[in-house]
Design an enzyme around this catalytic site. Structure first.
Site, short mmCIF file in Angstrom:
data_model
loop_
_atom_site.label_atom_id
_atom_site.label_comp_id
_atom_site.label_asym_id
_atom_site.label_seq_id
_atom_site.Cartn_x
_atom_site.Cartn_y
_atom_site.Cartn_z
N ASP A 181 0.87 -1.19 0.00
CA ASP A 181 0.00 0.00 0.00
C ASP A 181 0.90 1.23 0.00
O ASP A 181 2.14 1.10 0.01
CB ASP A 181 -0.95 -0.01 1.21
CG ASP A 181 -2.26 0.71 0.91
OD1 ASP A 181 -2.21 1.94 0.67
OD2 ASP A 181 -3.33 0.07 0.88
N HIS B 297 -12.43 -0.79 -9.20
CA HIS B 297 -13.62 0.06 -9.39
C HIS B 297 -13.33 1.54 -9.07
O HIS B 297 -14.15 2.40 -9.34
CB HIS B 297 -14.83 -0.47 -8.59
CG HIS B 297 -14.84 -0.10 -7.14
ND1 HIS B 297 -16.00 0.13 -6.46
CD2 HIS B 297 -13.84 0.08 -6.26
CE1 HIS B 297 -15.71 0.45 -5.20
NE2 HIS B 297 -14.41 0.41 -5.06
C1 LIG Z 1 -10.75 1.10 -1.46
S1 LIG Z 1 -9.32 0.80 -0.56
C2 LIG Z 1 -9.23 -0.97 -0.61
C3 LIG Z 1 -8.38 -1.51 0.48
C4 LIG Z 1 -8.37 -3.02 0.62
N1 LIG Z 1 -7.93 -3.67 -0.58
C5 LIG Z 1 -9.74 -3.54 1.04
O1 LIG Z 1 -10.21 -4.50 0.45
O2 LIG Z 1 -10.32 -3.01 1.99
C6 LIG Z 1 -8.04 1.29 -1.68
C7 LIG Z 1 -6.66 1.07 -1.11
O3 LIG Z 1 -5.72 1.40 -2.15
C8 LIG Z 1 -4.65 2.12 -1.57
N2 LIG Z 1 -4.01 2.91 -2.63
C9 LIG Z 1 -4.49 4.02 -3.24
N3 LIG Z 1 -3.62 4.44 -4.20
C10 LIG Z 1 -2.59 3.55 -4.19
C11 LIG Z 1 -1.41 3.45 -4.96
N4 LIG Z 1 -1.13 4.32 -5.93
N5 LIG Z 1 -0.59 2.41 -4.71
C12 LIG Z 1 -0.88 1.51 -3.72
N6 LIG Z 1 -1.99 1.57 -2.97
C13 LIG Z 1 -2.84 2.58 -3.19
C14 LIG Z 1 -5.31 2.96 -0.51
O4 LIG Z 1 -4.38 3.42 0.46
C15 LIG Z 1 -6.33 1.96 0.06
O5 LIG Z 1 -5.77 1.18 1.10
#
Ligand SMILES: C[S@@+](CC[C@H](N)C(=O)[O-])C[C@H]1O[C@@H](n2cnc3c(N)ncnc32)[C@H](O)[C@@H]1O
Length: 485
Positions: free
Chosen positions: A343, A391
């Protein structure tokens, strides 16, 4: 491989999944759909199913409205019988009524769904199309009233079990008396507060939930203060960019004056209050049935079976995996697999350490700061898992994320997408369909992103690399095997 969870938004919908087999689950969905489409075919006590009246003459089938009304009665009676048999309280607007239904068995949960969708349809017919359209567009004013009540914490300003005069309530808020009263009285038309005598306000079950459930109020705040303004600016965004793919030219940016400056997540990153509110809102959203990690982890619930991968001590990478709760649950079940949770640095830093009290679990999970818009750093893993990531992105961004994996993929490596999968229009039960279509448009308003159907996922993977093989499972649309040979 892409694996897509078709989870229900309806509390109790999947409640029998742990003891029902795959085929019965499939049939349950199908039977709901058929009964919903053919209300008159279900029969009822006053209309023989062969269309013959009791005096032997051919009976006219009931009108659509009567069929719906009969269905509502029939299904409500089933629901009530179950609630009574199990000593459960029937829903009520009363302040002491439960804020949620308990987990219901599949058949009763289905009755509840039938009631909700038939009631909606009957209401539309009773209004007629012109009136439905004329007043339907005013639903945003209900949102406005709820949003204001939530913003000013009105539900917390007097005890649940007492009443308060409007005059006294006004002294506890910065809202002026006229505006407080008009917003409250509009909200009352939706069962939020009541006015037992003129100028006296009392709680209802709904206003009580506003007073007591901080995740719910965060959900309302996030929707009312972030999504609502973004939605109001979507037309502006669409007129400027009809293809609507940019993360910095969405309704959200037009609403908050950040066009071409930053994506929504960056804006939230600079504002701890909004970031915290969104985090709590997500807790409220995902607290519902169908969102638990167990739907992915528990094979008994139709989850993914990693037995073979576990035997060979394979590696599972959770890309954008937040604090790694999926990996923790998987590691408890599979004792040999290794896990990498990736992350952004801030999220990795705030993750609990150790990841689990159980050392055997914690030692097999690595937390790694990695930006998925850069090339994948964990090479030759067996599975790259994306839960609720795709999404959030329009196709050009989703392609970038997936292309960044290609150099890391060994032959047979799998990509697993755990996201909603839109069915064709009209194939889902009406409530789930409505929620998912709304969610799809929320993704548009905030991020120019989208929910995807199976066909759209296939297209996406094809655009990334022709070598992906996409397989479809029974409940999960699965899997894609990228092959580099
Ligand atoms: C909607 S959340 C989903 C989190 C987790 N997969 C879940 O099922 O609850 C999106 C996640 O993507 C991470 N994220 C956003 N942009 C990112 C990036 N460029 N690289 C890695 N992680 C990222 C956010 O910090 C967050 O934890």
């Amino acid at each position: 491989m892409a694996k897509i969870k078709l989870s229900s938004w309806f509390n109790g919908k999947e409640s029998s999944s742990s003891n029902g087999d795959a085929e019965s689950k499939k049939n349950n969905r199908r039977s709901f759909f058929l009964s919903n489409k053919e209300p008159e075919a279900n029969g009822n006590s006053s209309t023989p199913t062969n269309g013959t009246a009791t005096n032997g003459t051919a009976a006219a089938p009931p009108s659509e409205m009567i069929a719906l009304a009969q269905k509502i009665t029939r299904e409500t009676e089933k629901l009530e019988a179950y609630m009574k048999k199990n000593n459960l309280p029937m829903p009520s607007f009363d302040v002491d009524a439960p804020a949620d239904f308990p987990k219901l068995p599949e058949e009763i949960a289905q009755s509840r769904q039938e009631i909700i969708s038939a009631t909606k349809q009957l209401g539309l017919l009773a209004h007629g199309p012109r009136e439905s359209l004329r007043w339907g567009i005013w639903e945003f004013l209900d949102v406005l009233a709820l949003n204001a009540i939530n913003h000013y914490d009105i539900a917390k300003l007097f005890p649940i079990d007492s009443t308060i005069t409007l005059d006294e309530l006004q002294t506890k808020t910065t809202l002026d008396p006229i505006n407080l009263a008009r917003l409250l009285r509009l909200a009352m038309t939706n069962g939020i507060f009541r006015e037992p005598s003129p100028g006296v306000i009392a709680h209802t079950a709904a206003s009580r939930a506003l007073a007591e459930d901080t995740d719910l109020t965060a959900w309302i705040g996030f929707n009312g203060e972030d999504i609502f303004p973004a939605a109001a600016h979507v037309l502006e965004a669409l007129k400027a960019d009809p293809q609507a793919t940019s993360l910095t030219r969405t309704g959200f940016q037009y609403a908050f004056d950040t066009v071409d400056k930053e994506p929504m997540f960056v804006t939230f990153g600079k504002d701890p209050h909004r970031a915290r509110r969104m985090g709590k809102a997500m807790v409220s959203l995902t607290g519902g049935e169908g969102y638990e990690p167990s739907y992915f982890v528990d094979v008994e619930k139709g989850g993914y079976d990693f037995t073979e991968l576990d035997k060979k001590g394979g590696t599972f990478v959770d890309v954008g995996g937040s604090h790694g709760f999926i990996c923790v649950d998987l590691a408890k079940r599979y004792k040999n697999m290794k896990f990498v949770v990736q992350d952004l640095p801030k999220t990795v830093d705030s993750a609990p350490k150790p990841m689990s009290e159980d050392a055997q679990v914690a030692e097999r999970i690595t937390l790694l700061a990695h930006d998925f818009f850069t090339e994948q750093v964990t090479k030759d893993a067996d599975v790259y898992y994306f839960r609720w990531i795709m999404h959030n992105y329009s196709t050009p961004y989703a392609i970038k994320i997936l292309k960044n994996l290609i150099p890391a993929l060994k032959p047979g490596a799998r990509i697993l997408i755990n996201d909603h999968c839109l069915r064709e229009a009209g194939q889902e039960n009406p409530w789930d369909e409505r929620v998912m279509r709304r969610m799809d448009v929320v993704m548009l308003a905030l991020l120019n992103a989208q929910e995807r159907s199976e066909a759209e996922f296939r297209e996406l993977f094809k655009a990334v690399d022709e070598r992906f093989v996409f397989k479809v499972g029974l409940f999960f649309l699965s899997p894609v095997f990228p092959c580099r040979c």
